[in-house]
Enzyme design. Structure first.
Site: not given
Length: 130
Positions: A10, A12-13, A15-16, A34, A49
């Site tokens: 989802g 802001r779960s 993943k990054s 991206t 990030h």
């Protein structure tokens, strides 16, 4: 042998962060960002990030022609963050609010997104990149 990891979840779960932990196991990492700055919130997210990335990773800021990055970069491993944002940016090339899109333009957009992904996968495989 090249590998492709696909991390889902989802908004802001984490993943990054999860993908970055995978990429940390490799050397010569290229980070393909991206996202583009569209407002203050997005600028803050991008800066957050950037601040968490290892300093020795090369950063490439683009959401299209990603296969060219793989072909021209000396990096052996890439982290693309993220396909959803890439897709959104391509969609926004055609319409900022979704208004005025018809079946023909939707087909053009979906073809463009699929072509970007396929070009990326083919380049990774042919160049033996992860």
């Amino acid at each position: 042998m090249s590998k492709i990891y696909y991390v889902t979840g989802g908004a802001r779960s984490g993943k990054s962060s999860f993908a970055e932990k995978i990429a940390e196991n490799y050397s010569d990492v290229g980070y393909i960002a991206t996202a583009i700055v569209t407002d203050e919130e997005m600028e803050e997210r991008i800066n957050n990030h950037k601040s968490t990335r290892p300093k020795d990773w090369e950063t490439y800021e683009t959401y299209k022609d990603i296969d060219v990055v793989l072909k021209t970069s000396p990096c052996k491993t890439f982290l693309l963050d993220c396909l959803t944002i890439m897709t959104t940016n391509i969609l926004m090339e055609f319409s900022l609010d979704g208004q005025g899109l018809d079946i023909k333009s939707e087909k053009v957009i979906s073809d463009k997104v699929l072509r970007e992904i396929m070009n990326l996968v083919v380049a990774a495989k042919e160049l033996d990149k992860t």
